[in-house]
Write a protein that holds these residues in place. Structure first.
Motif, PDB file in Angstrom:
ATOM      1  N   TRP A 174       0.654  -1.530  -0.237  1.00  0.00           N
ATOM      2  CA  TRP A 174      -0.156   0.505  -0.170  1.00  0.00           C
ATOM      3  C   TRP A 174       0.697   1.508  -0.112  1.00  0.00           C
ATOM      4  N   PRO A 175       0.901   2.085  -0.913  1.00  0.00           N
ATOM      5  CA  PRO A 175       0.892   3.729  -1.054  1.00  0.00           C
ATOM      6  C   PRO A 175       0.755   3.909   0.855  1.00  0.00           C
ATOM      7  N   THR A 176      -0.428   4.078   1.040  1.00  0.00           N
ATOM      8  CA  THR A 176      -0.098   4.520   2.766  1.00  0.00           C
ATOM      9  C   THR A 176      -0.708   3.389   2.995  1.00  0.00           C
ATOM     10  N   GLY A 177       0.181   2.756   4.639  1.00  0.00           N
ATOM     11  CA  GLY A 177      -0.466   1.899   5.274  1.00  0.00           C
ATOM     12  C   GLY A 177      -1.501   1.982   5.863  1.00  0.00           C
ATOM     13  N   THR A 178      -2.209   1.142   6.782  1.00  0.00           N
ATOM     14  CA  THR A 178      -3.325   1.160   7.681  1.00  0.00           C
ATOM     15  C   THR A 178      -4.152   0.559   6.665  1.00  0.00           C
ATOM     16  N   TYR A 179      -5.589   0.165   7.702  1.00  0.00           N
ATOM     17  CA  TYR A 179      -6.535  -0.124   7.121  1.00  0.00           C
ATOM     18  C   TYR A 179      -7.490   1.292   6.615  1.00  0.00           C
ATOM     19  N   TRP A 180      -7.054   1.944   8.365  1.00  0.00           N
ATOM     20  CA  TRP A 180      -8.148   2.918   8.573  1.00  0.00           C
ATOM     21  C   TRP A 180      -7.603   4.494   7.428  1.00  0.00           C
ATOM     22  N   HIS A 181      -6.959   4.161   6.699  1.00  0.00           N
ATOM     23  CA  HIS A 181      -6.024   5.283   5.539  1.00  0.00           C
ATOM     24  C   HIS A 181      -7.424   6.671   5.263  1.00  0.00           C
ATOM     25  N   LEU A 182      -7.329   7.259   5.226  1.00  0.00           N
ATOM     26  CA  LEU A 182      -8.572   8.128   4.894  1.00  0.00           C
ATOM     27  C   LEU A 182      -8.108   8.358   3.710  1.00  0.00           C
ATOM     28  N   GLU A 183      -7.814   8.100   2.387  1.00  0.00           N
ATOM     29  CA  GLU A 183      -8.204   8.039   1.255  1.00  0.00           C
ATOM     30  C   GLU A 183      -8.643   6.920   0.796  1.00  0.00           C
ATOM     31  N   THR A 184      -8.470   5.242   1.709  1.00  0.00           N
ATOM     32  CA  THR A 184      -9.500   4.317   1.380  1.00  0.00           C
ATOM     33  C   THR A 184     -10.496   4.594   2.293  1.00  0.00           C
ATOM     34  N   ARG A 185     -11.135   5.308   2.833  1.00  0.00           N
ATOM     35  CA  ARG A 185     -12.321   5.718   4.104  1.00  0.00           C
ATOM     36  C   ARG A 185     -12.984   6.458   3.731  1.00  0.00           C
ATOM     37  N   PRO A 186     -13.398   6.836   2.110  1.00  0.00           N
ATOM     38  CA  PRO A 186     -14.296   7.642   1.819  1.00  0.00           C
ATOM     39  C   PRO A 186     -15.627   7.803   2.476  1.00  0.00           C
ATOM     40  N   ASP A 187     -16.326   6.454   2.614  1.00  0.00           N
ATOM     41  CA  ASP A 187     -17.687   5.432   3.126  1.00  0.00           C
ATOM     42  C   ASP A 187     -18.043   6.460   4.750  1.00  0.00           C
ATOM     43  N   GLU A 188     -16.666   6.070   5.605  1.00  0.00           N
ATOM     44  CA  GLU A 188     -17.319   6.760   6.329  1.00  0.00           C
ATOM     45  C   GLU A 188     -16.483   7.486   7.438  1.00  0.00           C
ATOM     46  N   LEU A 189     -15.816   8.347   5.649  1.00  0.00           N
ATOM     47  CA  LEU A 189     -15.650  10.222   6.188  1.00  0.00           C
ATOM     48  C   LEU A 189     -17.217  10.345   6.651  1.00  0.00           C
ATOM     49  N   LEU A 190     -17.777   9.831   5.144  1.00  0.00           N
ATOM     50  CA  LEU A 190     -18.865  10.840   5.198  1.00  0.00           C
ATOM     51  C   LEU A 190     -20.001  10.849   6.326  1.00  0.00           C
ATOM     52  N   ALA A 191     -19.724   9.798   7.037  1.00  0.00           N
ATOM     53  CA  ALA A 191     -20.877   9.023   7.624  1.00  0.00           C
ATOM     54  C   ALA A 191     -20.284   9.567   9.452  1.00  0.00           C
ATOM     55  N   LEU A 192     -19.566  10.119   9.439  1.00  0.00           N
ATOM     56  CA  LEU A 192     -19.036  10.698  10.455  1.00  0.00           C
ATOM     57  C   LEU A 192     -19.595  12.190  10.606  1.00  0.00           C
ATOM     58  N   LYS A 193     -19.856  11.919  12.753  1.00  0.00           N
ATOM     59  CA  LYS A 193     -20.782  13.089  12.781  1.00  0.00           C
ATOM     60  C   LYS A 193     -19.991  15.067  13.439  1.00  0.00           C
ATOM     61  N   ASP A 194     -18.602  13.946  13.465  1.00  0.00           N
ATOM     62  CA  ASP A 194     -18.349  15.079  14.567  1.00  0.00           C
ATOM     63  C   ASP A 194     -17.161  15.700  13.815  1.00  0.00           C
TER      64      ASP A 194
END
Length: 331
Positions: free
Chosen positions: A157-177
């Motif tokens: 992965w160019p940027t490791g970790t499974y929570w990396h922002l670029e691979t998690r747009p759905d979770e960012l969209l769901a974020l209420k904070d």
């Protein structure tokens, strides 16, 4: 398992026959399973086989089912085969990983045949750790990060970790904070802009460490999200997987001292051309940023998760405020 894959295992181990000892675990969302096989003949008593079979996939346990999620998981298995094929041999006894005996892809299936760490002296798993065991895992991470300091993560992965922002747009969209959501890009940039980049494990939780019976030696498994990044991301994630909020706050400085002492020694022994003090200064300052990065993912992915606590919220508020103040200065 099909006959072709069975033949690969037998050839890789020199065994005359194999038999299933037991399923170690099912893969996330039903994408296959990890199984221990006993061997007859050959040079080893057993192997661990990671068998990905997309045709058997089920439903995501937290409801995140999408094509993006599917593609991320499939890419993660491809990355893991690259890791074992091209990278894992660089890990020595100070950052022990299982030897890869064979791997192959066929249609919707992936097979990775690994050394059985149980048979190699790492039979213990921990749901909680002693202070020494926790320190041993941090030393493992320090040696891992030192080994790959300044390496370009080709094939990973160019940027490791499974929570990396670029691979998690759905979770960012769901974020209420809202404040955390607005700061997500700046948090990610802060981590990516560190001048000291290495290869991170990407899922360095306690469950992915294997211990010797006396707890003095550790090895790590599960390299689906291995890739580039600053090592402090692994450190923050690991500590959060072991300790409750009070312990995280109370032991933060002490645990970082353990990690950086080991990192400096490992950088020196591996003759890496970096200033160890500069690495520590930069990464230590990024610890709350790395913690907040994972907190951002977690609040979007599973708002009720037990890891969302007062310690995490405090760090996140401080990081967001600092980033906002820095932006105001520039403006």
């Amino acid at each position: 398992m099909n006959n072709h894959f069975q033949a690969i295992i037998l050839k890789a181990t020199g065994a005359s026959a194999l038999f299933e000892i037991g399923v170690i675990q099912s893969l996330w969302s039903g994408y296959g399973k990890i199984v221990r096989y006993g061997l007859k003949g050959g040079t080893m008593p057993s192997v661990v086989v990671k068998h990905v079979d997309v045709s058997s996939q089920g439903r995501h346990p937290r409801g995140w089912n999408s094509d993006l999620s599917h593609q991320r998981k499939m890419r993660s298995y491809q990355v893991e085969t690259v890791w074992y094929g091209q990278w894992s041999h660089s890990c020595d006894s100070a950052c022990r990983v299982p030897a890869c005996l064979a791997f192959e892809s066929q249609g919707d299936e992936v097979l990775i045949v690994l050394e059985d760490l149980n048979a190699s002296g790492f039979p213990e798993r921990r749901s909680s750790v002693t202070a020494n065991e926790l320190a041993n895992c941090l030393v493992w991470l320090a040696n891992f990060h030192a080994t790959f300091m300044n390496e370009k993560p080709g094939g990973l992965w160019p940027t490791g970790t499974y929570w990396h922002l670029e691979t998690r747009p759905d979770e960012l969209l769901a974020l209420k904070d809202t404040a955390l959501k607005n700061a997500a890009g700046a948090i990610d940039r802060k981590l990516r802009n560190s001048p000291f980049q290495t290869v991170v494990h990407g899922d360095a939780k306690l469950a992915n460490f294997c211990f010797s019976r006396d707890g003095k030696s550790v090895a790590a498994v599960d390299f689906q999200y291995v890739g580039g990044g600053c090592g402090i991301k692994d450190v923050a994630y690991f500590i959060g997987s072991c300790l409750n909020e009070d312990e995280c706050q109370r032991k933060e400085a002490q645990l970082l001292d353990v990690y950086f002492l080991a990192l400096k020694a490992a950088l020196k022994s591996r003759q890496k051309h970096v200033d160890p003090d500069a690495v520590e200064q930069n990464w230590r300052a990024l610890y709350p940023v790395a913690w907040t990065d994972f907190h951002r993912f977690l609040k979007g992915w599973s708002p009720g998760h037990w890891k969302i606590n007062s310690y995490s919220e405090r760090l996140a508020r401080e990081v967001v405020a600092q980033l906002h103040a820095a932006e105001q200065e520039i403006a």
